[in-house]
Scaffold this active site. Structure first.
Site, PDB file in Angstrom:
ATOM      1  N   LEU A   1     -37.897   2.038  36.090  1.00 17.58           N
ATOM      2  CA  LEU A   1     -37.153   3.177  36.631  1.00 17.58           C
ATOM      3  C   LEU A   1     -35.938   3.504  35.771  1.00 17.58           C
ATOM      4  O   LEU A   1     -35.723   4.650  35.400  1.00 17.58           O
ATOM      5  CB  LEU A   1     -36.712   2.877  38.067  1.00 17.58           C
ATOM      6  CG  LEU A   1     -35.914   3.967  38.785  1.00 17.58           C
ATOM      7  CD1 LEU A   1     -36.747   5.242  38.927  1.00 17.58           C
ATOM      8  CD2 LEU A   1     -35.465   3.489  40.163  1.00 17.58           C
TER       9      LEU A   1
ATOM     10  N   PRO B   1     -31.872   4.779  29.531  1.00 23.80           N
ATOM     11  CA  PRO B   1     -30.562   4.734  28.864  1.00 23.80           C
ATOM     12  C   PRO B   1     -29.531   5.677  29.482  1.00 23.80           C
ATOM     13  O   PRO B   1     -28.350   5.359  29.538  1.00 23.80           O
ATOM     14  CB  PRO B   1     -30.900   5.139  27.414  1.00 23.80           C
ATOM     15  CG  PRO B   1     -32.304   4.649  27.220  1.00 23.80           C
ATOM     16  CD  PRO B   1     -32.976   4.877  28.547  1.00 23.80           C
TER      17      PRO B   1
ATOM     18  N   GLY C   1     -29.273   5.608  35.389  1.00 24.75           N
ATOM     19  CA  GLY C   1     -29.187   4.327  36.075  1.00 24.75           C
ATOM     20  C   GLY C   1     -29.325   4.515  37.568  1.00 24.75           C
ATOM     21  O   GLY C   1     -30.423   4.592  38.112  1.00 24.75           O
TER      22      GLY C   1
ATOM     23  N   ILE D   1     -35.770  -3.655  31.605  1.00 19.99           N
ATOM     24  CA  ILE D   1     -36.893  -3.852  32.514  1.00 19.99           C
ATOM     25  C   ILE D   1     -37.222  -5.341  32.644  1.00 19.99           C
ATOM     26  O   ILE D   1     -37.606  -5.988  31.658  1.00 19.99           O
ATOM     27  CB  ILE D   1     -38.130  -3.075  32.028  1.00 19.99           C
ATOM     28  CG1 ILE D   1     -37.788  -1.586  31.866  1.00 19.99           C
ATOM     29  CG2 ILE D   1     -39.295  -3.278  32.978  1.00 19.99           C
ATOM     30  CD1 ILE D   1     -37.230  -0.929  33.118  1.00 19.99           C
ATOM     31  N   SER D   2     -37.071  -5.871  33.838  1.00 21.06           N
ATOM     32  CA  SER D   2     -37.432  -7.266  34.102  1.00 21.06           C
ATOM     33  C   SER D   2     -38.944  -7.421  33.942  1.00 21.06           C
ATOM     34  O   SER D   2     -39.713  -6.619  34.474  1.00 21.06           O
ATOM     35  CB  SER D   2     -37.008  -7.670  35.515  1.00 21.06           C
ATOM     36  OG  SER D   2     -35.608  -7.622  35.657  1.00 21.06           O
TER      37      SER D   2
ATOM     38  N   PHE E   1     -28.056  -4.851  39.972  1.00 24.00           N
ATOM     39  CA  PHE E   1     -29.400  -4.273  39.931  1.00 24.00           C
ATOM     40  C   PHE E   1     -30.001  -4.025  41.307  1.00 24.00           C
ATOM     41  O   PHE E   1     -29.476  -4.457  42.320  1.00 24.00           O
ATOM     42  CB  PHE E   1     -30.334  -5.070  39.024  1.00 24.00           C
ATOM     43  CG  PHE E   1     -30.732  -6.453  39.448  1.00 24.00           C
ATOM     44  CD1 PHE E   1     -31.524  -7.214  38.596  1.00 24.00           C
ATOM     45  CD2 PHE E   1     -30.352  -7.017  40.661  1.00 24.00           C
ATOM     46  CE1 PHE E   1     -31.918  -8.496  38.942  1.00 24.00           C
ATOM     47  CE2 PHE E   1     -30.745  -8.285  41.007  1.00 24.00           C
ATOM     48  CZ  PHE E   1     -31.536  -9.035  40.147  1.00 24.00           C
ATOM     49  N   GLU E   2     -31.089  -3.246  41.297  1.00 21.71           N
ATOM     50  CA  GLU E   2     -31.740  -2.730  42.512  1.00 21.71           C
ATOM     51  C   GLU E   2     -30.750  -1.952  43.376  1.00 21.71           C
ATOM     52  O   GLU E   2     -30.754  -2.028  44.595  1.00 21.71           O
ATOM     53  CB  GLU E   2     -32.395  -3.863  43.303  1.00 21.71           C
ATOM     54  CG  GLU E   2     -33.605  -4.459  42.591  1.00 21.71           C
ATOM     55  CD  GLU E   2     -34.467  -5.313  43.500  1.00 21.71           C
ATOM     56  OE1 GLU E   2     -34.582  -4.982  44.684  1.00 21.71           O
ATOM     57  OE2 GLU E   2     -35.023  -6.298  43.000  1.00 21.71           O
TER      58      GLU E   2
ATOM     59  N   THR F   1     -26.603  -0.564  42.561  1.00 19.39           N
ATOM     60  CA  THR F   1     -25.279  -1.187  42.498  1.00 19.39           C
ATOM     61  C   THR F   1     -24.663  -1.182  43.901  1.00 19.39           C
ATOM     62  O   THR F   1     -24.954  -0.318  44.721  1.00 19.39           O
ATOM     63  CB  THR F   1     -24.334  -0.443  41.540  1.00 19.39           C
ATOM     64  OG1 THR F   1     -24.029   0.852  42.092  1.00 19.39           O
ATOM     65  CG2 THR F   1     -24.946  -0.288  40.157  1.00 19.39           C
TER      66      THR F   1
END
Length: 649
Positions: A211, A214, A217, A245-246, A456-457, A459
């Site tokens: 998702l 640059p 966010g 990306i994890s 992440f997921e 803020t």
């Protein structure tokens, strides 16, 4: 005098007040005057008569929801999902879970080396293979598709174990199933599920959620990645890149969000809308950069992913074309409960480290655990862990019960858990002193790993706004419907009279009668009263803010943050009240301990809420917010701090 006669003048003032953003109509004024003259004959009978006279006219009914957090913004208690504390596991599910808990815990204690994973900046190969053997990559995939078939609550318990041992491994697993292929579970067609889930559940294929970009966010809708339909209409051609990306360097299957041109059938106008796609690395045109060098969760692979003329079969659209934003938000909402569960496990680890050290370390001929300063630290660590755990399993149970509107609760649990875990880790290091600062202790790694969870997921800043604005939008819809009711008061007299009575009581400083004592154990009556008062004041404050700022409330982020923090604290109070009440009622050995935690937390939270609600409207606070904004603006314009150095050079 009959109580209803006393309240009627207040009702008239309440409905006439600017709170509803509209002056009272002459018809309603006349109606209330008529009620005042006959109030002693029972107002309820007259209301019923008036309603009967206009029964053919449609009543204006506010939108209803079972979500406790949503109703909180209206100063209401919807108890269905929070009282009593939900128990959703069947005996069969409990047995299945217990059969998984011991092997999982044993595996992490004997096979996984968190410090080594951290040093290698990858999960060791034999650990990955062991996790596959445990079924850890498909915990919520249905058994008929090769998974373990766990409920949300069962999943949360296993994730808690992982979080207590290694957050790097936890992110690898979570990025894979909590968000990576969660979109296929939630929105996939039967064909898509059959095609992809078996190999994802076995760990043969890894998944990633793409998702972030640059330049995109928190504002997911501003994504630049594009997918255009090919001339033959058989493929979407994907171009662009995704950042941080994890599992980006490990994944074979990606859930990718990209802008697609969508034609409005009504207007004929074409606009870009976000769409979700299932993308295979094997499609071609998919590559990734090197693993990112990070502060923490080093064992988790994080990489930039690139798409260059990647052909995606039209059958691989998730949901519908243009429906990507819905997919993205639902995936994130559905994954956040797991974060709270994992972090409650991490907090347990920190508490255990602190207890072990404080019980053994002697200073000034006393155990550290005998010093009040250390006692307070440990007690507060235990308290916030209890709250986090209570939230995590309240939410997972609600989801298992079929709840569909839990976005506020999910956001609250993520914000609270990530900040509470950071607090616990920081305090644990402080209690251990120099020992805690050393790598071999393990806490140093945990502190670094935890820092990302507030980012992440979603803020925590964005999620605070989500909590406040989602709830206030719901409350605002209700107020707008009341305003519409004022335009036709005879048809909506019941609605108006009830609202006016509630408002009048608030104006007079009287309780609206809101109570939680009927839901909780008698030992927690004081805590229940504190929570009910907080809910009343919260609803009143939200109503006043909506009246004052209307749609412009979205720009008042200093205020929204205080509203959100109050909502978080109230939800936390309710979760611990409900859980501690269940423990007391069931006679658990830990019931007295839980009751004490609940009482202290509710007492302190109620004070915080009262303070935060005052900060939303006091003149001094509003002045300070403007000045804080000015300070920020000044240094931003100057590109640095402005004040002269104390030495003058």
């Amino acid at each position: 005098m009959h109580k209803s006669a006393q309240i009627l003048p207040l009702c008239q003032r309440a409905l006439a007040s600017k709170t509803f953003g509209i002056n009272i109509s002459p018809r309603l004024s006349s109606l209330i005057s008529r009620y005042r003259s006959t109030a002693t004959a029972t107002v309820e009978d007259n209301v019923t008569t008036a309603q009967t006279e206009v029964k053919k006219k449609a009543e204006i009914k506010p939108k209803e929801t079972k979500s406790f957090a949503m109703n909180l913004f209206r100063g209401r208690v919807m108890s269905d999902e929070v009282f009593p504390y939900p128990e959703v596991l069947t005996n069969e599910q409990k047995e299945m879970l217990q059969a998984l808990i011991d092997p999982t815990a044993k595996f992490f204690e004997e096979q996984n080396d968190a410090l080594k994973n951290d040093a290698l900046e990858k999960v060791e190969d034999h650990v990955m293979e062991g996790l596959k053997a445990l079924g850890a990559f498909g915990l919520q995939v249905p058994e008929e598709l090769g998974g373990v078939g766990l409920s949300n609550t069962q999943y949360a318990r296993l994730v808690e174990i992982v979080g207590s041992h290694d957050l790097g491994v936890g992110i690898t697993l979570g990025a894979h199933q909590s968000i990576g292929f969660k979109g296929i579970l939630l929105f996939g067609t039967p064909e898509q599920k059959a095609q992809y889930l078996p190999k994802l559940a076995s760990g043969e294929n890894m998944a990633a959620y793409c998702l972030t970009e640059p330049a995109s966010g928190s504002d997911a809708a501003s994504a630049k990645c594009r997918a255009e339909l090919s001339p033959d209409g058989k493929h979407f051609i994907l171009n662009g890149s995704k950042l941080w990306i994890s599992n980006g360097g490990l994944a074979e299957i990606f859930t990718v969000f990209a802008q697609t041109p969508v034609k409005d059938e009504k207007t004929g106008e074409t606009k870009d809308k976000l769409s979700a796609f299932i993308v295979e690395r094997s499609f071609g045109g998919v590559s990734n950069g090197p693993p990112e060098k990070k502060m923490g969760i080093k064992a988790s692979n994080t990489a930039e992913v690139y798409f260059e003329d990647c052909p995606i079969p039209v059958e691989n659209v998730l949901g519908e074309v243009g429906g990507g934003f819905k997919v993205a938000m639902n995936v994130l909402n559905n994954g956040r409960f797991g974060m709270a569960a994992a972090l409650s496990g991490t907090m347990n680890y920190c508490i255990q480290k602190a207890i072990e050290h404080a019980s053994q370390r002697t200073q000034f001929k006393k155990k550290l655990s005998d010093f009040g300063s250390i006692q307070e630290k440990i007690a507060r660590m235990v308290m916030v862990q209890y709250v986090t755990e209570s939230m995590a399993y309240m939410l997972s149970a609600n989801m298992d019960q079929g709840a569909t509107e839990f976005q506020i609760e999910a956001a609250i649990s993520k914000v609270y858990a990530s900040e509470a875990a950071w607090f616990c880790a920081d305090e644990a290091v402080q209690i251990l002193g120099g020992m805690g600062y050393m790598r071999d202790c393990g806490l140093e790694r945990v502190v670094r790993d935890l820092r990302i969870f507030r980012i992440f997921e979603g803020t925590n800043e964005i999620l605070r706004l989500l909590v406040a604005l989602t709830g206030m939008n719901h409350a605002g819809e209700h107020l707008r419907q009341l305003q519409k009711a004022l335009e036709n008061p005879l048809a909506n007299v019941g609605t108006l009279f009830g609202a006016a009575g509630t408002r009048a009581k608030r104006m007079a400083g009287m309780s609206t009668g809101l109570s939680l004592t009927q839901y909780v154990h008698k030992d927690l009556t004081t805590s229940a009263d504190q929570t009910a008062k907080a809910i009343e004041n919260f609803g009143f404050t939200v109503e006043d803010l909506l009246t004052k700022y209307k749609k412009n409330i979205i720009n008042e982020q200093f205020i929204l943050n205080r509203v959100s923090d109050s909502a978080i604290d109230i939800y936390a109070m309710v979760c611990v009240l409900s859980r501690a009440s269940r423990s007391l009622s069931n006679g658990l050995e830990s019931a007295k301990h839980e009751s004490t935690i609940c009482q202290v937390f509710c007492d302190e939270a109620s004070q915080k809420i009262e303070k935060n609600l005052k900060l939303t409207h006091s003149a001094g606070s509003l002045k300070n917010y403007k000045q804080l904004a000015q300070i920020s603006s000044d240094v931003m314009e100057n590109n640095g701090t402005i004040q002269e150095h104390p030495l003058g050079f």
